[in-house]
Motif scaffolding. Structure first.
Motif, short mmCIF file in Angstrom:
data_model
loop_
_atom_site.label_atom_id
_atom_site.label_comp_id
_atom_site.label_asym_id
_atom_site.label_seq_id
_atom_site.Cartn_x
_atom_site.Cartn_y
_atom_site.Cartn_z
N UNK A 67 -7.48 3.33 1.61
CA UNK A 67 -8.16 2.61 0.62
C UNK A 67 -8.04 1.14 0.81
N UNK A 68 -6.92 0.56 1.22
CA UNK A 68 -6.66 -0.73 1.14
C UNK A 68 -7.54 -1.16 2.32
N UNK A 69 -7.47 -0.42 3.48
CA UNK A 69 -8.22 -0.66 4.66
C UNK A 69 -9.76 -0.73 4.55
N UNK A 70 -10.03 0.36 3.80
CA UNK A 70 -11.80 0.38 3.42
C UNK A 70 -12.10 -0.95 2.41
N UNK A 83 -6.45 -1.65 -5.45
CA UNK A 83 -4.95 -1.76 -6.36
C UNK A 83 -5.21 -0.77 -7.41
N UNK A 84 -6.22 -0.51 -8.05
CA UNK A 84 -6.15 0.65 -9.05
C UNK A 84 -6.21 1.98 -8.58
N UNK A 85 -6.64 2.02 -7.19
CA UNK A 85 -6.51 3.55 -6.61
C UNK A 85 -5.28 3.53 -6.22
N UNK A 145 -6.08 14.22 -6.09
CA UNK A 145 -5.30 12.91 -6.12
C UNK A 145 -6.36 11.91 -6.01
N UNK A 146 -7.58 12.13 -5.17
CA UNK A 146 -8.50 10.98 -5.05
C UNK A 146 -9.43 11.03 -6.17
N UNK A 147 -9.90 12.30 -6.73
CA UNK A 147 -10.67 12.25 -7.81
C UNK A 147 -9.95 11.62 -9.02
N UNK A 148 -8.83 11.95 -9.24
CA UNK A 148 -8.25 11.28 -10.58
C UNK A 148 -8.09 9.67 -10.44
N UNK A 149 -7.72 9.18 -8.82
CA UNK A 149 -7.63 7.90 -8.63
C UNK A 149 -8.90 7.22 -8.79
N UNK A 201 0.91 -0.99 -0.13
CA UNK A 201 0.10 -0.12 -0.01
C UNK A 201 0.73 1.30 -0.11
N UNK A 202 2.06 1.29 0.46
CA UNK A 202 2.90 2.33 0.63
C UNK A 202 3.51 2.63 -0.50
N UNK A 203 3.24 3.89 -1.35
CA UNK A 203 3.93 4.22 -2.60
C UNK A 203 5.41 4.29 -2.69
N UNK A 204 6.07 4.17 -3.65
CA UNK A 204 7.51 4.22 -3.86
C UNK A 204 8.05 5.64 -3.34
N UNK A 205 7.04 6.80 -3.80
CA UNK A 205 7.56 8.12 -3.18
C UNK A 205 7.64 8.28 -1.78
N UNK A 206 6.58 7.89 -1.17
CA UNK A 206 6.55 7.89 0.27
C UNK A 206 7.59 7.00 1.13
N UNK A 207 7.81 6.02 0.41
CA UNK A 207 8.84 4.96 0.77
C UNK A 207 10.22 5.59 0.76
N UNK A 208 10.49 6.42 -0.51
CA UNK A 208 11.86 6.77 -0.96
C UNK A 208 12.16 8.10 0.15
N UNK A 209 10.99 8.91 0.48
CA UNK A 209 11.12 10.00 1.44
C UNK A 209 11.39 9.49 2.84
#
Length: 577
Positions: free
Chosen positions: A540-543, A487-489, A362-366, A101-109
């Motif tokens: 979103x994964x939790x929901x 997964x898509x979101x 972000x949420x609307x696009x996702x 669930x953790x995106x690459x950017x958040x993990x990289x930061x």
């Protein structure tokens, strides 16, 4: 209707490659009439070849991309060999969702804040009395080792998840039982029997990991070296040059990056062929002859390990979250203090309005891209079930294994020819293009495992096609649909290049701002954006997990009530004795 959606999906998957390829081929030969370049030539190729440190950048890209892929495959195989069908496997499987669930950017930061020279890891060493001055740093090191390790750690859970269906298909228990009866130890069984069947089944996920490692831009901007950078970052810098007449150089760079990715995939396929088909003596040389004591030690049940081998892939992603939280609330945090001296909400209050706007974008696009991809994926899977003809696997795999930068460069050049400012629409369409393969693959397994005889029974009892799908098939597949939507979101929320390139800088999301702020702004603000960018997919994964469990319980309760009242209404018609 299903046929129309199937044809539309084929067009969605195939048509973008035409402008994607033509959009980098034509500008590469310096032919851009809107910019006054009307004479085709090879000057852009010469500019790329003569670029300083080009060779070093290419080798750095191959080293980080192929090295991270090799490490991720090795880690994945070692974890599977040790924990598959053991009491600990459930624990490993349950830990995959938060890691994915953790995106690459958040993990990289978070990785940068943890392992930087002034990061929490060095602070911990200073607290126990070690002098860290002059120590090697994994962040922006000239060899790209930090980038390599971060990519390997982040991609290992993805390979583990993809391995579950592969190992279930090859029936590991039967193979290991037969191999054990022939005298093979547990490790030998996995190396000589399971590996030759597991590796070909993992070819597409490994290709996707390698292509991402070769062409990654956002993570390389945060963790990768700067002088010279990886070739994908170099092409991205060329693309962002304010002088538009330099676009042919960026187009040539996109072509070289595409060729580099294809070369890496070819090397991986060649290595697989050499190891599994050409040099097969290690597979057929039989079990090792060991002493009776060593034989008993290798065949005895596996003991519980005090420090599990999968722990780093769980602990490091979990560790970066508290580090981001501390930095987001830290008002003063001097080195080498282990914890901040003062805390403050000032930075959260300062960025609150921007965070709301970016989160909404972000949420609307996702949601738009994921819901559209869900409808198309379900339509294609239903079309395959009815007509025994689905989307070719290679067509689904292309958006996953080809560099985004190479494809999006040509697509963006094409969008310039269309009048009007449709930036939000282009960004949503690009997200849909990259979300669809992942969502389709997430739903492919549940659709294949669905028992088609249930539909036949429902149709024989008087239900039409739509009623059969809604009242019989949908309740059984709804948990998988919820998880596939999550997964898509998460894939859409992590898109950086499509948002930047097709949005022309006018569409900002949490991901684009997080990457921009991680390049040298205040660490507290960067931590806030990285934390929120990582929390949204987890939410979103939790929901989705909660919704899938609720829908499963609701389906079981409804079926139980129908079994208790068998003489009510069957298929909408009265049932008479």
């Amino acid at each position: 209707m299903i046929r129309l959606l199937y044809l539309f999906t084929l067009a969605l998957c195939a048509l973008p490659f035409v402008p994607g390829v033509l959009g980098i081929l034509i500008p590469a030969f310096s032919w851009l009439p809107p910019l006054g370049l009307t004479t085709p030539n090879l000057s852009a190729f010469d500019a790329v070849i003569q670029w300083p440190a080009l060779t070093q950048s290419l080798w750095l890209t191959l080293f980080t991309g192929l090295g991270s892929t090799g490490l991720a495959v090795l880690f994945c195989f070692l974890i599977l060999r040790q924990y598959w069908n053991s009491p600990h496997w459930q624990r490993v499987e349950h830990s995959l969702s938060p890691m994915l669930a953790m995106p690459h950017v958040a993990f990289a930061i978070g990785f940068a804040f943890t392992f930087a020279p002034a990061g929490w890891f060095f602070r911990l060493f200073e607290a126990i009395g070690l002098d860290t001055h002059g120590w090697f740093s994994l962040i922006k090191d000239e060899y790209g080792i930090g980038l390599l390790l971060a990519l390997a750690i982040k991609e290992t859970p993805f390979l583990l998840l993809m391995s579950i269906s592969v190992l279930q298909q090859i029936k590991v228990n039967r193979l290991t039982a037969v191999a054990s009866g022939l005298g093979y130890s547990h490790n030998e069984s996995w190396l000589k029997v399971i590996l030759p069947q597991w590796l070909p089944g993992m070819r597409l996920p490994i290709f996707a990991v390698a292509a991402y490692g070769i062409s990654v831009v956002d993570v390389a901007l945060i963790l990768g070296p700067a002088r010279p950078p990886t070739f994908s970052v170099l092409v991205w810098q060329w693309f962002n040059e304010p002088e538009l007449t330099l676009l042919p150089r960026a187009a040539v760079g996109a072509m070289v990056l595409l060729g580099l990715a294809l070369l890496a995939l070819g090397l991986i396929r060649l290595l697989e062929w050499l190891m599994l088909q050409h040099c097969r003596q290690w597979q057929i040389d039989g079990p090792r002859h060991l002493s009776s004591k060593a034989h008993r030690r290798l065949h005895q049940p596996r003991a519980k390990l005090r420090f599990p081998s999968y722990a780093p892939f769980v602990l490091i992603p979990i560790l970066v979250i508290p580090v981001l939280v501390l930095w987001s609330f830290a008002h003063r945090w001097r080195f080498p203090d282990l914890l901040p001296n003062r805390y403050s909400l000032r930075f959260w209050q300062q960025e609150s309005l921007s965070l709301v706007e970016l989160a909404a974008n972000s949420i609307s696009l996702a949601l738009v891209s994921s819901l559209c991809a869900l409808v198309l994926a379900v339509a294609c899977l239903e079309y395959r079930q009815q007509y025994q003809r689905g989307i070719p696997s290679w067509l689904i795999a292309l958006p996953m294994v080809l560099p985004q930068l190479s494809l999006l460069f040509g697509i963006q050049i094409t969008t310039y020819l269309i009048p009007g400012q449709w930036y939000w629409l282009w960004v949503a369409w690009s997200h849909l293009f990259f979300v669809f393969p992942y969502l389709y693959l997430a739903l492919d397994g549940p659709w294949r495992n669905y028992d088609i005889r249930l539909d036949q029974s429902a149709r024989s009892l008087g239900l039409n096609g739509w009623q059969t799908w809604w009242r019989v098939k949908r309740p059984l597949l709804l948990p998988a649909i919820w998880l596939g939507l999550a997964v898509g979101v998460s894939v859409s929320l992590a898109q950086y290049l499509p948002t930047q390139m097709l949005g022309a800088g006018r569409i900002s999301t949490l991901t684009t701002e997080a990457v921009a702020l991680a390049s040298g702004q205040d660490r507290r603000v960067s931590a806030i954006y990285g934390l929120l960018q990582g929390v949204l997919p987890f939410l979103f994964f939790t929901l989705a997990i909660a919704a899938s469990r609720y829908s499963a319980r609701y389906t079981r309760r409804t079926q139980q009530q129908r079994r208790e009242r068998p003489d009510d209404i069957i298929c909408g018609k009265p049932h008479y004795k």
